[in-house]
Motif scaffolding. Structure first.
Motif, PDB file in Angstrom:
ATOM      1  N   ASP A  82       0.828  -1.158  -0.137  1.00  0.00           N
ATOM      2  CA  ASP A  82      -0.113  -0.038   0.051  1.00  0.00           C
ATOM      3  C   ASP A  82       0.936   1.194   0.037  1.00  0.00           C
ATOM      4  OD1 ASP A  82      -1.955   1.975   1.448  1.00  0.00           O
ATOM      5  OD2 ASP A  82      -3.136   0.461   0.451  1.00  0.00           O
ATOM      6  N   TYR A  83       0.574   2.182   1.044  1.00  0.00           N
ATOM      7  CA  TYR A  83       1.477   3.477   0.893  1.00  0.00           C
ATOM      8  C   TYR A  83       2.913   3.380   1.078  1.00  0.00           C
ATOM      9  CZ  TYR A  83       2.607   8.375   1.559  1.00  0.00           C
ATOM     10  OH  TYR A  83       2.976   9.350   1.431  1.00  0.00           O
ATOM     11  N   ALA A  84       3.231   2.291   1.690  1.00  0.00           N
ATOM     12  CA  ALA A  84       4.807   1.807   1.760  1.00  0.00           C
ATOM     13  C   ALA A  84       5.422   1.781   0.593  1.00  0.00           C
ATOM     14  CB  ALA A  84       4.999   0.624   2.499  1.00  0.00           C
ATOM     15  N   GLY A  85       4.699   1.517  -0.500  1.00  0.00           N
ATOM     16  CA  GLY A  85       5.406   1.556  -1.998  1.00  0.00           C
ATOM     17  C   GLY A  85       5.847   2.939  -2.213  1.00  0.00           C
ATOM     18  N   PRO A  86       5.065   4.122  -2.207  1.00  0.00           N
ATOM     19  CA  PRO A  86       5.603   5.210  -2.445  1.00  0.00           C
ATOM     20  C   PRO A  86       6.723   5.667  -1.583  1.00  0.00           C
ATOM     21  CG  PRO A  86       3.209   5.348  -2.626  1.00  0.00           C
ATOM     22  CD  PRO A  86       3.681   4.117  -2.169  1.00  0.00           C
ATOM     23  N   HIS A 133       6.327  16.853  -7.963  1.00  0.00           N
ATOM     24  CA  HIS A 133       7.659  16.690  -7.261  1.00  0.00           C
ATOM     25  C   HIS A 133       7.783  15.292  -6.657  1.00  0.00           C
ATOM     26  CE1 HIS A 133       8.304  21.064  -8.157  1.00  0.00           C
ATOM     27  NE2 HIS A 133       7.323  21.329  -7.303  1.00  0.00           N
ATOM     28  N   ALA A 134       6.702  14.888  -5.973  1.00  0.00           N
ATOM     29  CA  ALA A 134       6.932  13.576  -5.245  1.00  0.00           C
ATOM     30  C   ALA A 134       6.815  12.645  -6.292  1.00  0.00           C
ATOM     31  CB  ALA A 134       5.631  13.610  -4.302  1.00  0.00           C
ATOM     32  N   GLN A 135       5.949  12.805  -7.528  1.00  0.00           N
ATOM     33  CA  GLN A 135       5.858  11.797  -8.536  1.00  0.00           C
ATOM     34  C   GLN A 135       6.987  11.581  -9.378  1.00  0.00           C
ATOM     35  OE1 GLN A 135       2.658  10.340  -9.503  1.00  0.00           O
ATOM     36  NE2 GLN A 135       4.078   9.068 -10.802  1.00  0.00           N
ATOM     37  N   ARG A 136       7.817  12.667  -9.637  1.00  0.00           N
ATOM     38  CA  ARG A 136       9.285  12.735 -10.028  1.00  0.00           C
ATOM     39  C   ARG A 136      10.072  11.909  -9.374  1.00  0.00           C
ATOM     40  NH1 ARG A 136      11.397  18.070  -9.869  1.00  0.00           N
ATOM     41  NH2 ARG A 136      12.000  17.054  -7.875  1.00  0.00           N
ATOM     42  N   ASP A 137      10.220  12.287  -8.256  1.00  0.00           N
ATOM     43  CA  ASP A 137      11.250  11.404  -7.239  1.00  0.00           C
ATOM     44  C   ASP A 137      10.880   9.946  -7.096  1.00  0.00           C
ATOM     45  OD1 ASP A 137      12.555  13.932  -6.953  1.00  0.00           O
ATOM     46  OD2 ASP A 137      11.436  14.301  -4.953  1.00  0.00           O
ATOM     47  N   MET A 138       9.580   9.608  -7.011  1.00  0.00           N
ATOM     48  CA  MET A 138       9.268   8.471  -6.972  1.00  0.00           C
ATOM     49  C   MET A 138       9.597   7.574  -8.319  1.00  0.00           C
ATOM     50  SD  MET A 138       5.572   8.557  -5.319  1.00  0.00           S
ATOM     51  CE  MET A 138       4.954   7.259  -5.885  1.00  0.00           C
ATOM     52  N   GLU A 139       9.418   8.068  -9.515  1.00  0.00           N
ATOM     53  CA  GLU A 139       9.761   7.363 -10.801  1.00  0.00           C
ATOM     54  C   GLU A 139      11.338   7.414 -10.686  1.00  0.00           C
ATOM     55  OE1 GLU A 139       7.566   9.151 -13.917  1.00  0.00           O
ATOM     56  OE2 GLU A 139       5.685   8.583 -13.019  1.00  0.00           O
ATOM     57  N   ASN A 140      12.069   8.551 -10.244  1.00  0.00           N
ATOM     58  CA  ASN A 140      13.548   8.650 -10.580  1.00  0.00           C
ATOM     59  C   ASN A 140      14.116   7.408  -9.580  1.00  0.00           C
ATOM     60  OD1 ASN A 140      13.491  10.666 -12.340  1.00  0.00           O
ATOM     61  ND2 ASN A 140      14.117  12.157 -10.845  1.00  0.00           N
ATOM     62  N   GLY A 141      13.355   7.154  -8.568  1.00  0.00           N
ATOM     63  CA  GLY A 141      13.963   6.143  -7.451  1.00  0.00           C
ATOM     64  C   GLY A 141      13.775   4.851  -8.017  1.00  0.00           C
ATOM     65  N   ILE A 142      12.963   4.352  -8.717  1.00  0.00           N
ATOM     66  CA  ILE A 142      12.786   3.252  -9.430  1.00  0.00           C
ATOM     67  C   ILE A 142      13.624   3.054 -10.436  1.00  0.00           C
ATOM     68  CG2 ILE A 142      11.134   1.746 -10.730  1.00  0.00           C
ATOM     69  CD1 ILE A 142       8.808   2.893  -9.099  1.00  0.00           C
ATOM     70  N   LYS A 143      13.881   3.907 -11.253  1.00  0.00           N
ATOM     71  CA  LYS A 143      14.945   4.036 -12.458  1.00  0.00           C
ATOM     72  C   LYS A 143      16.288   4.050 -11.852  1.00  0.00           C
ATOM     73  CE  LYS A 143      11.615   6.574 -15.345  1.00  0.00           C
ATOM     74  NZ  LYS A 143      11.307   7.768 -16.080  1.00  0.00           N
ATOM     75  N   LYS A 144      16.586   4.250 -10.676  1.00  0.00           N
ATOM     76  CA  LYS A 144      18.063   4.313 -10.036  1.00  0.00           C
ATOM     77  C   LYS A 144      18.318   2.825  -9.553  1.00  0.00           C
ATOM     78  CE  LYS A 144      18.307   9.071  -8.760  1.00  0.00           C
ATOM     79  NZ  LYS A 144      18.239  10.123  -7.459  1.00  0.00           N
ATOM     80  N   MET A 145      17.236   2.121  -9.440  1.00  0.00           N
ATOM     81  CA  MET A 145      17.338   0.867  -8.708  1.00  0.00           C
ATOM     82  C   MET A 145      18.115  -0.251  -9.400  1.00  0.00           C
ATOM     83  SD  MET A 145      14.546  -1.582  -6.845  1.00  0.00           S
ATOM     84  CE  MET A 145      15.295  -3.277  -6.247  1.00  0.00           C
ATOM     85  N   VAL A 146      18.911  -0.819  -9.121  1.00  0.00           N
ATOM     86  CA  VAL A 146      19.683  -2.176  -9.844  1.00  0.00           C
ATOM     87  C   VAL A 146      19.309  -3.360  -9.479  1.00  0.00           C
ATOM     88  CG1 VAL A 146      21.896  -2.896 -10.282  1.00  0.00           C
ATOM     89  CG2 VAL A 146      21.856  -0.652  -9.925  1.00  0.00           C
TER      90      VAL A 146
END
Length: 196
Positions: A11-15, A118-131
């Motif tokens: 749930d909200y722990a995802g974001p 801003h939160a949307q952008r940071d969340m999507e960037n976080g996923i893209k950075k993950m290896v």
């Protein structure tokens, strides 16, 4: 510490986990997302979060929540009808989110949900950075998160599939063995890679 972790977020722990990844992508070995969301712009907060998010009214409404009302709410909306939450389990949930200062923290968390671009952008960037490894698990009869949100998450997380498991929103209550097996498979795969 240099230790890497496996994250399981519901749930909200995802974001929250996506924002963590944006700050510390190197700390995560694998990520399992269970019945969560990513597209904040289209998110419609479901009841009771939608009420708890309203200042003052949310504080008042939180005092109507107790073990009894949580049990009714969970059994109506969040778990499969053939696997209802019992009295002891509802008391455990009530203790975790409503006991003492937990109630205030729970309401504060609901009222602090950041729906900005801003939160949307940071969340999507976080996923893209993950290896590391990643997977999405959803309840096949959950009606709280729409199918297009699942597709959006698959695209951003670069996944071809989503694991559907028999159950509603609280899959950990509906199908604990199946959820644990999916998590274990991913954790084992990426723990072995780390050791090589």
């Amino acid at each position: 510490t240099d230790e890497k972790v496996h994250i399981v977020a519901h749930d909200y722990a995802g974001p929250i986990s996506f924002l963590l990844l944006n700050e510390h992508p190197e700390k995560v070995k694998s990520l399992t997302i269970i019945n969560s969301f990513l597209n904040l712009k289209k998110l419609r907060l479901y009841f009771p979060i939608s009420i708890l998010k309203i200042p003052f009214l949310g504080n008042f409404f939180s005092y109507l929540l107790n073990s009894f009302t949580l049990r009714i709410l969970f059994n109506l909306r969040f778990v499969a009808k053939n696997k209802p939450i019992d009295k002891i389990t509802s008391e455990d949930y009530a203790f975790l989110i409503l006991n003492g200062v937990c109630r205030k923290n729970f309401v504060k968390m609901c009222q602090s949900i950041d729906l900005t671009i801003h939160a949307q952008r940071d969340m999507e960037n976080g996923i893209k950075k993950m290896v590391g490894g990643r997977q999405i698990i959803f309840g096949d009869s959950s009606n709280l998160i729409k199918p297009d949100e699942i597709e959006h998450m698959k695209q951003v997380m670069r996944l071809g599939i989503c694991n559907f498991i028999d159950g509603k929103h609280f899959l950990m209550e509906d199908s604990p063995i199946e959820v644990a097996e999916k998590i274990e498979l991913l954790v084992r795969a990426f723990s072995k890679r780390e050791k090589k």
